[in-house]
Design a protein around this motif. Structure first.
Motif, PDB file in Angstrom:
ATOM      1  N   TYR A 105     -10.042 123.134  99.670  1.00  0.00           N
ATOM      2  CA  TYR A 105      -9.357 123.052  98.700  1.00  0.00           C
ATOM      3  C   TYR A 105      -8.264 121.717  98.617  1.00  0.00           C
ATOM      4  CZ  TYR A 105     -10.236 127.780  97.389  1.00  0.00           C
ATOM      5  OH  TYR A 105     -10.892 128.847  97.085  1.00  0.00           O
ATOM      6  N   LEU A 106      -7.832 121.194  97.677  1.00  0.00           N
ATOM      7  CA  LEU A 106      -6.941 119.906  97.741  1.00  0.00           C
ATOM      8  C   LEU A 106      -5.782 120.127  97.361  1.00  0.00           C
ATOM      9  CD1 LEU A 106      -7.216 116.705  98.429  1.00  0.00           C
ATOM     10  CD2 LEU A 106      -7.342 116.249  95.788  1.00  0.00           C
ATOM     11  N   ILE A 107      -4.586 120.066  97.966  1.00  0.00           N
ATOM     12  CA  ILE A 107      -3.348 120.432  97.631  1.00  0.00           C
ATOM     13  C   ILE A 107      -2.385 119.377  97.639  1.00  0.00           C
ATOM     14  CG2 ILE A 107      -3.836 122.808  98.439  1.00  0.00           C
ATOM     15  CD1 ILE A 107      -2.001 121.948 101.035  1.00  0.00           C
ATOM     16  N   ASN A 108      -1.311 119.572  97.109  1.00  0.00           N
ATOM     17  CA  ASN A 108      -0.304 118.534  97.163  1.00  0.00           C
ATOM     18  C   ASN A 108       0.464 118.798  98.440  1.00  0.00           C
ATOM     19  OD1 ASN A 108       2.323 117.365  96.968  1.00  0.00           O
ATOM     20  ND2 ASN A 108       1.985 117.303  94.732  1.00  0.00           N
ATOM     21  N   THR A 109       0.682 118.131  99.568  1.00  0.00           N
ATOM     22  CA  THR A 109       1.462 118.350 100.645  1.00  0.00           C
ATOM     23  C   THR A 109       2.960 118.739 100.543  1.00  0.00           C
ATOM     24  OG1 THR A 109       1.693 116.085 101.295  1.00  0.00           O
ATOM     25  CG2 THR A 109      -0.213 117.160 101.933  1.00  0.00           C
ATOM     26  N   ARG A 110       3.453 118.200  99.397  1.00  0.00           N
ATOM     27  CA  ARG A 110       5.037 118.486  99.181  1.00  0.00           C
ATOM     28  C   ARG A 110       5.152 119.974  98.631  1.00  0.00           C
ATOM     29  NH1 ARG A 110       8.145 113.685  96.242  1.00  0.00           N
ATOM     30  NH2 ARG A 110       8.863 112.889  98.308  1.00  0.00           N
ATOM     31  N   THR A 111       4.211 120.270  97.842  1.00  0.00           N
ATOM     32  CA  THR A 111       4.372 121.616  97.190  1.00  0.00           C
ATOM     33  C   THR A 111       3.744 122.885  97.764  1.00  0.00           C
ATOM     34  OG1 THR A 111       2.684 121.322  95.627  1.00  0.00           O
ATOM     35  CG2 THR A 111       4.957 120.573  95.166  1.00  0.00           C
ATOM     36  N   GLY A 112       2.423 122.317  98.332  1.00  0.00           N
ATOM     37  CA  GLY A 112       1.213 123.479  98.887  1.00  0.00           C
ATOM     38  C   GLY A 112       0.619 123.948  97.813  1.00  0.00           C
ATOM     39  N   LYS A 113       0.816 123.381  96.446  1.00  0.00           N
ATOM     40  CA  LYS A 113      -0.248 123.944  95.409  1.00  0.00           C
ATOM     41  C   LYS A 113      -1.146 122.750  95.061  1.00  0.00           C
ATOM     42  CE  LYS A 113       3.503 127.012  93.967  1.00  0.00           C
ATOM     43  NZ  LYS A 113       4.300 127.515  93.076  1.00  0.00           N
ATOM     44  N   LYS A 114      -1.817 122.851  93.795  1.00  0.00           N
ATOM     45  CA  LYS A 114      -2.893 121.933  93.527  1.00  0.00           C
ATOM     46  C   LYS A 114      -2.084 120.761  93.138  1.00  0.00           C
ATOM     47  CE  LYS A 114      -4.262 124.497  89.996  1.00  0.00           C
ATOM     48  NZ  LYS A 114      -4.882 124.849  88.760  1.00  0.00           N
ATOM     49  N   ALA A 115      -2.645 119.669  93.323  1.00  0.00           N
ATOM     50  CA  ALA A 115      -2.089 118.352  92.975  1.00  0.00           C
ATOM     51  C   ALA A 115      -2.518 118.220  91.504  1.00  0.00           C
ATOM     52  CB  ALA A 115      -2.967 117.135  93.818  1.00  0.00           C
ATOM     53  N   ASP A 116      -1.519 117.523  90.941  1.00  0.00           N
ATOM     54  CA  ASP A 116      -1.769 116.947  89.447  1.00  0.00           C
ATOM     55  C   ASP A 116      -2.769 116.172  89.210  1.00  0.00           C
ATOM     56  OD1 ASP A 116      -0.099 114.342  88.604  1.00  0.00           O
ATOM     57  OD2 ASP A 116       0.703 115.556  90.619  1.00  0.00           O
ATOM     58  N   PHE A 117      -3.247 115.924  88.021  1.00  0.00           N
ATOM     59  CA  PHE A 117      -4.195 115.165  87.626  1.00  0.00           C
ATOM     60  C   PHE A 117      -4.159 113.574  87.968  1.00  0.00           C
ATOM     61  CE2 PHE A 117      -6.628 112.226  84.332  1.00  0.00           C
ATOM     62  CZ  PHE A 117      -7.853 112.574  84.505  1.00  0.00           C
ATOM     63  N   PHE A 118      -2.986 113.101  87.622  1.00  0.00           N
ATOM     64  CA  PHE A 118      -2.632 111.871  87.927  1.00  0.00           C
ATOM     65  C   PHE A 118      -2.704 111.415  89.385  1.00  0.00           C
ATOM     66  CE2 PHE A 118      -1.394 112.383  83.364  1.00  0.00           C
ATOM     67  CZ  PHE A 118      -2.152 111.313  82.945  1.00  0.00           C
ATOM     68  N   ARG A 119      -2.060 112.222  90.271  1.00  0.00           N
ATOM     69  CA  ARG A 119      -2.019 112.296  91.510  1.00  0.00           C
ATOM     70  C   ARG A 119      -3.490 111.973  92.208  1.00  0.00           C
ATOM     71  NH1 ARG A 119       1.977 113.035  95.500  1.00  0.00           N
ATOM     72  NH2 ARG A 119       3.319 113.796  93.733  1.00  0.00           N
ATOM     73  N   ILE A 120      -4.245 112.911  91.609  1.00  0.00           N
ATOM     74  CA  ILE A 120      -5.564 112.836  92.188  1.00  0.00           C
ATOM     75  C   ILE A 120      -6.411 111.630  91.649  1.00  0.00           C
ATOM     76  CG2 ILE A 120      -7.985 114.115  91.866  1.00  0.00           C
ATOM     77  CD1 ILE A 120      -6.013 116.548  91.374  1.00  0.00           C
ATOM     78  N   LEU A 121      -6.132 111.172  90.440  1.00  0.00           N
ATOM     79  CA  LEU A 121      -6.769 109.901  89.942  1.00  0.00           C
ATOM     80  C   LEU A 121      -6.439 108.924  90.742  1.00  0.00           C
ATOM     81  CD1 LEU A 121      -8.595 109.452  87.760  1.00  0.00           C
ATOM     82  CD2 LEU A 121      -6.811 108.727  86.102  1.00  0.00           C
ATOM     83  N   LEU A 122      -5.064 108.819  91.306  1.00  0.00           N
ATOM     84  CA  LEU A 122      -4.287 107.690  91.968  1.00  0.00           C
ATOM     85  C   LEU A 122      -5.151 107.615  93.511  1.00  0.00           C
ATOM     86  CD1 LEU A 122      -2.454 105.596  92.565  1.00  0.00           C
ATOM     87  CD2 LEU A 122      -0.924 107.338  93.217  1.00  0.00           C
ATOM     88  N   ARG A 123      -5.450 108.924  93.830  1.00  0.00           N
ATOM     89  CA  ARG A 123      -6.131 109.306  95.262  1.00  0.00           C
ATOM     90  C   ARG A 123      -7.453 108.659  95.041  1.00  0.00           C
ATOM     91  NH1 ARG A 123      -9.799 113.431  97.250  1.00  0.00           N
ATOM     92  NH2 ARG A 123      -9.139 113.912  99.360  1.00  0.00           N
ATOM     93  N   PHE A 124      -8.168 108.684  94.174  1.00  0.00           N
ATOM     94  CA  PHE A 124      -9.662 108.071  93.834  1.00  0.00           C
ATOM     95  C   PHE A 124      -9.433 106.658  94.034  1.00  0.00           C
ATOM     96  CE2 PHE A 124     -13.306 106.695  91.844  1.00  0.00           C
ATOM     97  CZ  PHE A 124     -14.198 107.434  92.226  1.00  0.00           C
ATOM     98  N   VAL A 125      -8.538 106.048  93.402  1.00  0.00           N
ATOM     99  CA  VAL A 125      -8.471 104.528  93.429  1.00  0.00           C
ATOM    100  C   VAL A 125      -7.920 103.979  94.749  1.00  0.00           C
ATOM    101  CG1 VAL A 125      -6.756 102.616  92.355  1.00  0.00           C
ATOM    102  CG2 VAL A 125      -7.484 104.497  91.051  1.00  0.00           C
TER     103      VAL A 125
END
Length: 139
Positions: free
Chosen positions: A81-101
């Motif tokens: 699973y891919l999580i946001n390390t700050r919240t421990g929940k799913k990351a939001d779409f724009f954070r994930i898009l930035l991750r791809f970039v």
């Protein structure tokens, strides 16, 4: 009862997930554009805009998978699973898009992709920059 922290997924499992995603998402996109839209592989080789568009669509599709389910088909096959390390929940779409970039940019300098072999937490540069982590489920 104590809560156990999620464990970062092994590097080889993440690599296998990436290969599965390429086969399930990117290859069909290349096939459709090459043979159904452009007509031949030579036409694809001559059209950098089509190649760039395919990778942009791939980024949007994988980002959508991560945003909705926290898994792509490859991650699901590897039980990651891919999580946001700050919240421990799913990351939001724009954070994930930035991750791809960031993944694309770190791929150009190679060090960003190899940094996981030298870090104790085994995270890549694109994960560190976007505060995300591919993790295995808590047991």
């Amino acid at each position: 009862m104590s809560r156990k922290k999620a464990v970062v997924a092994p590097i080889f499992s993440r690599f296998k997930a990436f290969i599965i995603d390429i086969f399930f998402i990117a290859i069909p996109l290349f096939y459709i554009v090459t043979y159904l839209i452009l007509g031949s592989k030579e036409a694809l080789w001559q059209n950098q805009l089509a190649i760039s568009t395919i990778w942009i669509i791939y980024a949007l599709i994988t980002s959508l998978f991560f945003a909705l389910k926290a898994q792509t088909p490859g991650y699901k096959a590897q039980n990651i699973y891919l999580i946001n390390t700050r919240t421990g929940k799913k990351a939001d779409f724009f954070r994930i898009l930035l991750r791809f970039v960031c993944f694309i940019i770190s791929g150009f300098c190679i060090v960003g992709l190899l940094i996981c072999f030298f870090r104790k937490d085994r995270l890549n540069l694109h994960d560190l920059l976007t505060q995300t982590a591919p993790v295995l489920p808590k047991s």
